[in-house]
Design an enzyme around this catalytic site. Structure first.
Site, PDB file in Angstrom:
ATOM      1  N   ARG B 266       3.766   2.820  -0.623  1.00 56.20           N
ATOM      2  CA  ARG B 266       4.447   1.677   0.030  1.00 56.20           C
ATOM      3  C   ARG B 266       2.976   0.788  -0.064  1.00 56.20           C
ATOM      4  NH1 ARG B 266       9.610   5.051   2.545  1.00 56.20           N
ATOM      5  NH2 ARG B 266      10.905   5.139   0.250  1.00 56.20           N
ATOM      6  N   PHE B 404       9.890   0.514  -7.954  1.00 52.56           N
ATOM      7  CA  PHE B 404       9.508   1.682  -7.749  1.00 52.56           C
ATOM      8  C   PHE B 404       8.681   1.653  -6.525  1.00 52.56           C
ATOM      9  CE2 PHE B 404       5.308   1.099 -10.186  1.00 52.56           C
ATOM     10  CZ  PHE B 404       4.405   1.003  -9.457  1.00 52.56           C
ATOM     11  N   GLU B 405       8.271   3.089  -5.877  1.00 54.50           N
ATOM     12  CA  GLU B 405       7.896   3.554  -4.406  1.00 54.50           C
ATOM     13  C   GLU B 405       9.177   3.431  -4.042  1.00 54.50           C
ATOM     14  OE1 GLU B 405       4.277   4.655  -5.336  1.00 54.50           O
ATOM     15  OE2 GLU B 405       5.092   4.412  -3.774  1.00 54.50           O
ATOM     16  N   GLY B 406      10.703   3.234  -3.937  1.00 52.76           N
ATOM     17  CA  GLY B 406      11.216   2.620  -3.081  1.00 52.76           C
ATOM     18  C   GLY B 406      11.560   1.249  -3.178  1.00 52.76           C
TER      19      GLY B 406
END
Lengths: 257, 594
Positions: B266, B404-406
């Protein structure tokens, strides 16, 4: 093989040059290794990789130039030397710089010295040839290919759009032209190693020089930027009239004929 | 390690105490080596990758493979791998700079990022000695390329519900994996996959799976909106026999790996967005000075100036907060001994301390990039809609970053969620501060700060922290553990926290720069910080009000709103005027340069 490179720190070629009162404003400007000197450094490293030996990069300047010397070390040079101009109050020119380099090289054992063809800032191309003269060794300028066998160098050089192939004996000074090679990027391991490589600073005393010996032979009277490019002029009418008008303008306005 | 740290530099601790400016790392403190590393990366990306971007966009992934090999030769894949395994063990500021500069590589920056980040780091952090020796030298040098396979068609944000199974064979030598992983970056050419699967149905576990294993295959290239220069496929696992030595970390503890890897992922995503935002400003500012309408370069219109200035304001906030986080990592990790450095789980723990900051950087980074690329397209007008122009691709490439990446929603929820968890574990004295604040607020009288540079901004920052404590304290009291059902309140809290983090990073950076160079030489930074704080406080005020109105009513609400009014009372900054000054500077440089 004892390989030396003489290097200059110059304005980044993408920088916009500003002049105030005849002096170039260096405030906040980015500096780089003179691009032609990058060819010299690359070639020096290639020579070392082929023949073994050691590459030493030398520059004349103040401590700001350490950054460019570190970059040369990161590319793969082994040692760096700064000939410090801090003690010099007066103006410097190519004479000053080549004298300092000459003093440095006096007691050095060198097989080859490489430099750039010209520096992109003043474009004079004087320093390296002056150095060769001072040392009394062979010199070849604007080289685009270099092979060394034993003590003989076979060199290709640019001559007005043609190529010339020359053989010369070492010790030798060459200046490098675009096309000689493609300089490498300093690798990350190279950058980390550069921190630990020797970077020596020598002042005038170390070089056994006196300020008076180094007084510039030339004087820069003024510096100015080329005039701003103005909007073009469109000539109208019959071709014959246009030619007449053009000749008139060249004669009376541009005053070139 | 948390125990011995002062509160202000713990993860999330900045919300409770004043942070000393010397605890905030700033880009002005890059060393010569940092700058050289950045330059090498930039030269590689502009010299080697940029000329091939069109071909990469056409899925010529042999080129990606070659470029990764070249990047490996320059050391650009080894920054976060220990020297013992042919990496470079560089500091986190260096690896941040590499990621930032890689962003100009378009979709290829994803190929690089996925390999060095989520692909390689699970082994760096959680591999055993044998696994590290076996894989890391090849990954750090680019001889092998890694990918990360977590997502499945039915499990995205809820990653732990993955359906891929792993069953130990009768001989007890191999796990047999079956399942399908989706949207795997680098899948066209990766040699090594980090794959998550359930053992016995519920033990979520990570495995190192080699492409060579029988039963491993990939689906066709996905047709995507953007980042087309990166390979994305399905990873299909059919009776794949994975040696049991390739279990990564502990059985049933795969979530530890997944969550830790995401922290750094992140952060790095935010870093990439920073590089992208700078590029968007450069393109937009150059275009605006050249493009003429009504016989005037459009950069002379204050509408366009407002856009360029707002882009720069957000980018300065992002850059300051990104390197602030990078500095926090360094403080945690830089002092570790060589032995500790090699213990990846130690590093992972140091990074996990700043999970909140990582999420903040991810959210703000991706939204800044969306903003700057959107405005860049707008400044280009119809040309920005045409595929020949770089901004068109930049706009499409940007969008995935919020997902993406949460997703940004998940990451926002994580901010208050992690704060609450840290408070419950006794790592952060949140309740003490919230209780102490009540008395302070009763007697609070607004002040008129002096005229010294940044005096007002610091005053606004300290009030912003009070608003945060007041709002969050109220919510905790009112809802207790049920707060997790009040997602809108949690999102508002995350946005308030984000503004505070950015304001503080910008103030500390500008203050340090002024101290070093004098205020006359740092006008740009000062102007940017003024806008960041003025607009930041406006946003905080709006979020806080909205939340309080939902939580309270009647006299209590009226008292609280009046408190907010007191805490936000100020002589406002002339934002229009300041932004014009900022724009002048952006236009003059034709790029983001502070």
């Amino acid at each position: 093989m004892n390989i030396y490179v003489v290097m200059k720190r110059t304005f980044d070629t993408e920088e916009k040059v500003e002049i105030n009162d005849g002096v170039i404003d260096e405030e906040g400007a980015e500096f780089v290794i003179n691009p032609y000197d990058e060819y010299a450094i690359e070639e020096a490293i290639v020579l070392k990789e082929t023949h073994g030996g050691e590459v030493t990069v030398v520059t004349v300047g103040d401590e700001e130039a350490e950054k460019e010397l570190r970059t040369a070390l990161a590319m793969g040079a082994d040692k760096a030397v700064l000939l410090d101009t801090e003690d010099l109050d007066g103006e410097m020119d190519h004479y000053t710089i080549s004298e300092m380099l000459g003093a440095y090289f006096q007691d050095k054992a060198y097989d080859i010295i490489l430099g750039g063809n010209v520096a992109v800032d003043d474009g004079a191309g004087q320093t390296a040839p002056r150095l060769a003269e001072k040392l009394g060794i062979n010199q070849l300028t604007t080289i685009t290919k270099l092979d060394i066998e034993g003590t003989t160098a076979t060199i290709e050089r640019d001559i007005e759009g043609d190529q010339e192939i020359v053989e010369a004996e070492l010790p030798l000074l060459v200046t490098c032209q675009q096309g000689l090679n493609e300089p490498r990027y300093p690798s990350l391991p190279g950058i980390m190693k550069a921190k630990k490589k020797p970077l020596d600073t020598l002042d005038l005393d170390d070089l056994d020089l006196d300020e008076d010996d180094l007084e510039a032979k030339t004087k820069t009277v003024d510096r100015f930027l080329p005039p701003e490019k103005e909007a073009g002029k469109k000539l109208e009418g019959e071709p014959a009239e246009q030619v007449e008008e053009l000749v008139n303008l060249l004669r009376n306005e541009a005053k070139v004929i | 390690m948390t125990e011995t740290m002062k509160t202000s530099i713990k993860g999330g601790g900045f919300l409770l105490e004043d942070v000393e400016k010397n605890d905030v790392f700033t880009p002005e403190e890059f060393t010569e080596e940092h700058k050289m590393i950045a330059k090498t990366t930039e030269e590689f990306v502009h010299g080697e990758v940029a000329p091939l971007i069109d071909r990469l966009e056409n899925h010529e992934f042999d080129l990606s493979r070659d470029l990764l090999t070249k990047a490996g030769e320059l050391g650009l894949l080894g920054a976060d791998v220990p020297e013992k395994y042919e990496g470079l063990s560089l500091d986190k500021i260096s690896s941040t700079l590499i990621t930032e500069k890689f962003s100009d590589a378009g979709g290829f920056s994803l190929s690089h990022g996925a390999h060095v980040g989520i692909g390689s780091q699970p082994i760096v952090f959680f591999g055993n000695e044998e696994q590290k020796n076996r894989y890391l030298p090849d990954l750090a040098s680019g001889r092998k390329i890694a990918a990360y396979a977590l997502t499945e068609p039915s499990s995205g944000s809820d990653a732990l519900s993955a359906k891929t199974t792993a069953v130990l064979n009768d001989e007890g030598t191999h796990y047999v994996l079956n399942g399908e992983k989706q949207w795997i970056t680098n899948s066209a050419f990766a040699d090594v996959f980090i794959v998550y699967a359930q053992i016995d149905g519920d033990k979520f576990t990570a495995f190192i799976v080699e492409r060579e294993y029988e039963g491993v295959s990939t689906g066709p290239e996905e047709k995507k909106m953007g980042i087309k220069g990166s390979s994305t496929r399905t990873l299909i696992l059919q009776d794949v026999h994975v040696p049991k030595e390739n279990v990564l970390g502990e059985i049933g503890r795969g979530h530890i790996i997944a969550f830790n890897i995401l922290n750094m992922g992140r952060y790095k995503l935010g870093v990439g967005c920073l590089g992208g935002s700078k590029r968007a400003i450069e393109l937009a500012a150059s275009y605006a000075t050249e493009r003429k309408q009504f016989n005037t370069p459009i950069a002379r219109f204050t509408t366009i100036q407002e856009k360029l200035a707002s882009m720069a304001v957000k980018t300065y906030a992002l850059e300051s907060s990104i390197y602030r986080t990078g500095g926090l990592f360094e403080k945690q990790l830089g002092d570790l001994t060589e032995e500790e450095q090699e213990d990846g789980s130690r590093i992972a723990k140091g990074i996990a301390e700043y999970a909140i900051e990582c999420s903040l950087n991810k959210v703000y980074g991706s939204e800044t990039l969306d903003y700057t690329t959107d405005e860049a397209v707008q400044i280009y007008g119809g040309y920005g809609f045409m595929a020949e122009y770089e901004v068109e691709r930049a706009y499409r490439d940007s969008r995935i970053n919020r997902i993406f990446e949460g997703t940004n929603e998940i990451n926002r929820l994580l901010v208050p969620g992690t704060l609450i968890r840290k408070t419950m574990k006794g790592e952060l004295p949140f309740l003490e501060h919230a209780n102490g604040l009540q008395d302070e607020l009763m007697s609070f009288m607004p002040e008129e700060p002096g005229d010294e540079p940044l005096e007002k901004e610091k005053y606004l920052l300290s009030n912003a922290k009070k608003i945060f404590l007041m709002g969050t304290g109220t919510a905790m009291q009112k809802y207790g553990e049920k707060i997790e059902n009040e997602q809108e309140l949690l999102l508002n809290t995350a946005d308030i926290v984000s503004e505070i983090y950015n304001m503080e990073a910008a103030i500390a950076r500008t203050e340090k720069a002024i101290e070093e160079n004098g205020v006359d030489n740092e006008t740009m930074k000062l102007l940017l910080t003024q806008v960041i704080c003025e607009e930041g406080l406006q946003n905080i005020e709006a979020y806080a009000k909205e939340s309080l109105i939902h939580m309270e009513e009647g006299d209590t609400l009226r008292t609280m709103l009046s408190m907010i009014r007191k805490l936000t009372r100020r002589t406002p900054v002339n934002v229009i005027g300041v932004k014009r000054d900022i724009a002048e500077r952006v236009i003059e440089k034709k790029k983001y340069e502070v």
